[in-house]
Motif scaffolding. Structure first.
Motif, PDB file in Angstrom:
ATOM      1  N   ASN A 110      47.947  31.434  89.237  1.00  0.00           N
ATOM      2  CA  ASN A 110      48.326  30.190  89.917  1.00  0.00           C
ATOM      3  C   ASN A 110      48.003  28.943  89.090  1.00  0.00           C
ATOM      4  O   ASN A 110      47.903  27.838  89.626  1.00  0.00           O
ATOM      5  CB  ASN A 110      47.615  30.102  91.268  1.00  0.00           C
ATOM      6  CG  ASN A 110      48.031  31.229  92.200  1.00  0.00           C
ATOM      7  OD1 ASN A 110      49.211  31.597  92.255  1.00  0.00           O
ATOM      8  ND2 ASN A 110      47.061  31.808  92.898  1.00  0.00           N
ATOM      9  N   SER A 111      47.821  29.130  87.809  1.00  0.00           N
ATOM     10  CA  SER A 111      47.438  28.005  86.955  1.00  0.00           C
ATOM     11  C   SER A 111      48.594  27.021  86.784  1.00  0.00           C
ATOM     12  O   SER A 111      49.772  27.372  86.954  1.00  0.00           O
ATOM     13  CB  SER A 111      46.991  28.514  85.588  1.00  0.00           C
ATOM     14  OG  SER A 111      48.035  29.264  84.996  1.00  0.00           O
ATOM     15  N   SER A 112      48.241  25.801  86.422  1.00  0.00           N
ATOM     16  CA  SER A 112      49.262  24.768  86.207  1.00  0.00           C
ATOM     17  C   SER A 112      49.993  25.010  84.893  1.00  0.00           C
ATOM     18  O   SER A 112      49.546  25.790  84.040  1.00  0.00           O
ATOM     19  CB  SER A 112      48.601  23.388  86.175  1.00  0.00           C
ATOM     20  OG  SER A 112      47.743  23.301  85.051  1.00  0.00           O
ATOM     21  N   ILE A 113      51.097  24.315  84.722  1.00  0.00           N
ATOM     22  CA  ILE A 113      51.880  24.470  83.493  1.00  0.00           C
ATOM     23  C   ILE A 113      51.091  23.968  82.278  1.00  0.00           C
ATOM     24  O   ILE A 113      51.270  24.447  81.154  1.00  0.00           O
ATOM     25  CB  ILE A 113      53.224  23.721  83.636  1.00  0.00           C
ATOM     26  CG1 ILE A 113      54.177  24.144  82.515  1.00  0.00           C
ATOM     27  CG2 ILE A 113      53.031  22.217  83.629  1.00  0.00           C
ATOM     28  CD1 ILE A 113      55.595  23.706  82.742  1.00  0.00           C
ATOM     29  N   GLY A 188      59.175  17.861  87.204  1.00  0.00           N
ATOM     30  CA  GLY A 188      57.936  18.558  87.532  1.00  0.00           C
ATOM     31  C   GLY A 188      57.681  19.772  86.676  1.00  0.00           C
ATOM     32  O   GLY A 188      56.589  20.338  86.709  1.00  0.00           O
ATOM     33  N   GLN A 189      58.709  20.203  85.903  1.00  0.00           N
ATOM     34  CA  GLN A 189      58.567  21.402  85.082  1.00  0.00           C
ATOM     35  C   GLN A 189      58.690  21.144  83.585  1.00  0.00           C
ATOM     36  O   GLN A 189      58.453  22.034  82.778  1.00  0.00           O
ATOM     37  CB  GLN A 189      59.652  22.422  85.485  1.00  0.00           C
ATOM     38  CG  GLN A 189      59.578  22.898  86.905  1.00  0.00           C
ATOM     39  CD  GLN A 189      58.332  23.746  87.145  1.00  0.00           C
ATOM     40  OE1 GLN A 189      57.925  24.530  86.304  1.00  0.00           O
ATOM     41  NE2 GLN A 189      57.719  23.560  88.312  1.00  0.00           N
ATOM     42  N   VAL A 248      57.948  25.897  78.468  1.00  0.00           N
ATOM     43  CA  VAL A 248      58.954  25.185  79.276  1.00  0.00           C
ATOM     44  C   VAL A 248      60.331  25.842  79.184  1.00  0.00           C
ATOM     45  O   VAL A 248      61.012  26.029  80.202  1.00  0.00           O
ATOM     46  CB  VAL A 248      59.055  23.710  78.819  1.00  0.00           C
ATOM     47  CG1 VAL A 248      60.133  22.975  79.618  1.00  0.00           C
ATOM     48  CG2 VAL A 248      57.714  23.018  79.000  1.00  0.00           C
ATOM     49  N   VAL A 249      60.741  26.209  77.981  1.00  0.00           N
ATOM     50  CA  VAL A 249      62.113  26.696  77.768  1.00  0.00           C
ATOM     51  C   VAL A 249      62.159  28.192  77.496  1.00  0.00           C
ATOM     52  O   VAL A 249      63.057  28.895  77.957  1.00  0.00           O
ATOM     53  CB  VAL A 249      62.761  25.930  76.573  1.00  0.00           C
ATOM     54  CG1 VAL A 249      64.176  26.419  76.343  1.00  0.00           C
ATOM     55  CG2 VAL A 249      62.750  24.436  76.844  1.00  0.00           C
TER      56      VAL A 249
END
Length: 328
Positions: A110-113, A188-189, A248-249
């Motif tokens: 559940n960690s953040s990006i 947000g991503q 991200v990609v």
């Protein structure tokens, strides 16, 4: 006017000329086509403006930043190794970033990006350092052997990632990473991608020193540079851009290989004046490949990594054939 000032003035004229302005205009027009391409009608739908702000603009920004960052990463790696066949995906660095992402997903699902990005960057840095350490220990006579060794290292890391993913039920996440795509880029991503802008600026700043470092430790030391520090800085820049883009990609194979070589073939090896062209060409190549991926099987969309893989493999083969002809 001093000699240094004259040289700087000449470099400035080469960096910013009419051709660069025309090239920038062409890339901006290409991005304009990209931002208005898509199955969802942003003009007729009620929430068209919202979709435009939440998906189209972030996707276009991601194309710009990831294209420029991966192209510059390939250029830095080629400078440090003095080999035109290497880039993050032919040295195993991209595969290390994917393994780092899986490890973070396992221990902190559940960690953040931002945390995922740190994991991918750390593993990318370790992978790049292992590759450079191998090159320093082993004397390779053929420039073609270097990327082959890198691809083999990447295959080993990829196998470890697949085994790890199978054992931890993360195979779907691995598949998403492997199929690099801009489909999931939205508000947000993608914001962490802005970090690679710092990488691009840093490459401009260190361009001359990285070029000297690429000539070898002895020459760099003789002209008063700290070779080990420059190697660490170059590796860190490669790791940051590879790790952030991977999170991200996903994987963008061969982008760092194609772009510096295309620019070098057209404009020669004047590194400093080539830098803005490497950025522009990186953005143009990834945008064209993304447009093909979005339209070739419309209304569906294929991963951009598929198109990049085909284009990159063809360019890679053409470079090998071209080098063999030059040797003869």
């Amino acid at each position: 006017m001093s000699k240094t000032a004259v040289r700087d003035d000449r470099t400035s004229r080469k960096l910013f000329d009419v051709k660069l302005l025309l090239g920038t205009a062409a890339v901006v027009a290409l991005l304009g086509v990209s931002i208005f391409t898509g199955e969802y009608s942003i003009f007729s739908a009620e929430d068209g403006a919202q979709m435009f702000a939440n998906t189209r603009i972030p996707r276009t920004v991601a194309l710009i930043l990831s294209g420029a960052a991966m192209a510059m990463s390939g250029l830095v790696m080629q400078l440090l190794t003095q080999n035109k066949f290497v880039e993050p995906s032919t040295t195993g660095t991209t595969e290390w970033a994917g393994l780092g992402l899986l490890v973070v997903l396992f221990f902190a699902p559940n960690s953040s990006i931002l945390v995922k990005m740190v994991g991918a960057v750390v593993f990318s840095f370790v992978g790049a350092m292992i590759f450079f350490a191998f090159l320093r220990k082993v004397s390779l006579r053929s420039s073609l052997i270097v990327p082959i060794v890198g691809i083999m290292l990447g295959a080993v890391v990829s196998s470890v990632s697949t085994f790890f993913a199978l054992q931890t039920n993360l195979l779907q996440n691995l598949g998403v990473w492997f199929a690099g795509s801009f489909t999931s880029v939205m508000v947000g991503q993608y914001e962490v991608l802005w970090l690679v802008l710092g990488v691009v600026v840093a490459v401009f700043f260190y361009a001359d020193r990285l070029t000297v470092a690429g000539l070898g430790e002895e020459i760099a030391t003789n002209v008063g540079l700290n070779y080990q520090r420059l190697l660490l800085i170059g590796t860190a820049l490669i790791a940051i851009s590879t790790g952030v883009v991977t999170v991200v990609v996903g994987s963008l194979p061969f982008l760092g290989l194609i772009v510096p070589n295309i620019v070098s073939m057209i404009r020669g090896d004047d590194l400093r004046s080539n830098l803005p062209w490497v950025c522009l060409t990186g953005i143009a190549v990834v945008t064209v490949c993304d447009l093909i991926a979005r339209t070739i099987i419309s209304p569906f969309e294929m991963p951009v990594s598929v198109v990049l893989g085909i284009v990159g493999a063809l360019v890679f083969i053409a470079m090998i054939v071209r080098q063999r002809k030059n040797v003869r």
